[in-house]
Design a protein around this motif. Structure first.
Motif, PDB file in Angstrom:
ATOM      1  N   ARG A 131       0.834  -1.206   0.000  1.00 23.16           N
ATOM      2  CA  ARG A 131       0.000   0.000   0.000  1.00 23.16           C
ATOM      3  C   ARG A 131       0.870   1.257   0.000  1.00 23.16           C
ATOM      4  NH1 ARG A 131      -3.305  -1.309   5.358  1.00 23.16           N
ATOM      5  NH2 ARG A 131      -1.218  -2.076   5.911  1.00 23.16           N
ATOM      6  N   ALA A 143       0.239   5.503   0.779  1.00 19.91           N
ATOM      7  CA  ALA A 143      -0.618   6.630   1.124  1.00 19.91           C
ATOM      8  C   ALA A 143       0.155   7.917   0.885  1.00 19.91           C
ATOM      9  CB  ALA A 143      -1.060   6.549   2.582  1.00 19.91           C
ATOM     10  N   GLU A 147      -1.361   2.198   9.274  1.00 18.39           N
ATOM     11  CA  GLU A 147      -2.431   3.154   9.538  1.00 18.39           C
ATOM     12  C   GLU A 147      -2.015   4.190  10.577  1.00 18.39           C
ATOM     13  OE1 GLU A 147      -6.151   1.313  10.388  1.00 18.39           O
ATOM     14  OE2 GLU A 147      -6.166   0.124   8.538  1.00 18.39           O
ATOM     15  N   VAL A 165       0.347   6.788   8.911  1.00 22.51           N
ATOM     16  CA  VAL A 165      -0.423   7.717   8.073  1.00 22.51           C
ATOM     17  C   VAL A 165      -1.153   8.732   8.950  1.00 22.51           C
ATOM     18  CG1 VAL A 165      -2.344   7.926   6.453  1.00 22.51           C
ATOM     19  CG2 VAL A 165      -0.680   6.073   6.175  1.00 22.51           C
ATOM     20  N   ILE A 218      -5.654  12.712   2.398  1.00 21.19           N
ATOM     21  CA  ILE A 218      -4.963  11.431   2.281  1.00 21.19           C
ATOM     22  C   ILE A 218      -5.470  10.719   1.038  1.00 21.19           C
ATOM     23  CG2 ILE A 218      -4.552   9.179   3.360  1.00 21.19           C
ATOM     24  CD1 ILE A 218      -5.157  10.556   6.081  1.00 21.19           C
ATOM     25  N   LEU A 227      -5.000   7.036  -0.996  1.00 23.42           N
ATOM     26  CA  LEU A 227      -4.506   5.666  -0.880  1.00 23.42           C
ATOM     27  C   LEU A 227      -4.436   5.009  -2.248  1.00 23.42           C
ATOM     28  CD1 LEU A 227      -6.569   4.450   2.227  1.00 23.42           C
ATOM     29  CD2 LEU A 227      -4.121   4.954   2.165  1.00 23.42           C
TER      30      LEU A 227
END
Length: 262
Positions: A175, A177, A211, A214, A259, A261
């Motif tokens: 992932r 971000a 998470e 971020v 944000i 993603l």
């Protein structure tokens, strides 16, 4: 992923004790920033006690801004202890590409399996073994230029990698971000980056590393935006920034964080 405000609320409810082995320049400002955010900082770096204290702390940060032989050994010993005890720790590779001494120390610390690596674009490129235009602790490479290096470094180390700049990037190797908050005056105040490392560590306690990182970066960058509205220069900005961290509600990052993603 959870909204960033939830992570902020969890961090404040925990008020985590974070051990920081950081540089001389950063200690006071970093401690005040962490206190304003809701964490409990401890600046414990002496080799004779650092690793022992790690057992008491809930998270650890290591910053190589002003290294010395005794501090370097304390860094490695505490990092090993944190990894052995399953406690999150954040590696801040300040100017890691500037000298052979720093490069060697960076390699030793990467072997201790950091939970998060947080640096500017030039530091992340250097840590990944790539060419960089960095000037000491200052970035001379764009965040975008470090995106592939950050992803590769995350895959190689198992750490979440955060590249901070005008737009921050966070990746766990799969992932990515992007956080588009912040203010141009933030680089004009020394050690705001170093202090961010402590905020990331505080958010990591009992939260998902990707998470949490971020959310920490979004909270921090949004505070920069808030501070910049009325600041007349770097000195007033620093004061307003600490106040913004202290006064921000958990709802504010949910509404104000930009944000993306992928």
């Amino acid at each position: 992923m959870d909204q960033p405000g939830q992570s902020l609320a969890k961090m404040r409810a925990t008020a985590p004790l974070v051990q920081n082995i950081t540089n001389y320049v950063a200690m006071n400002v970093m401690a005040n920033i962490m206190l304003a955010a809701g964490a409990s900082p401890a600046m414990v770096h002496a080799r004779e006690e650092a690793a022992e204290f790690t057992a008491l702390a809930q998270a650890l940060t290591i910053n190589i801004g002003t290294p010395s032989p005794a501090w370097a050994e304390a860094m490695v010993e505490t990092a090993r202890t944190a990894h052995r005890l399953g406690k999150p720790w954040v590696f801040d590779p300040v100017a890691v590409g500037a000298t052979g001494y720093r490069r060697d120390l960076g390699v030793r610390l990467l072997a201790c399996k950091p939970t998060v690596i947080r640096g500017n674009a030039s530091e992340i490129l250097a840590l990944a073994g790539m060419q960089t235009a960095g000037k000491g602790a200052d970035a001379a490479d764009s965040v975008e230029a470090a995106k592939d290096a950050a992803r590769d470094l995350a895959r190689q180390t198992g750490a979440v990698v955060a590249v901070t700049g005008p737009v921050d990037i966070v990746t766990d190797g799969a992932r990515i971000a992007e956080i588009a908050n912040g203010h141009p005056m933030m680089p004009r105040v020394t050690v705001l980056g170093c202090s961010l490392t402590g905020i990331v560590a505080a958010f990591l306690v009992d939260q998902d590393p990707f998470e949490a990182t971020v959310a920490a970066l979004a909270y921090y960058a949004l505070a920069g935006e808030m501070a910049g509205r009325d600041a007349k220069g770097p000195a007033s900005f620093q004061t307003a920034f600490i106040d913004a961290l202290y006064g921000m509600s958990p709802e504010a990052p949910n509404d104000g964080a930009r944000i993306t993603l992928s």
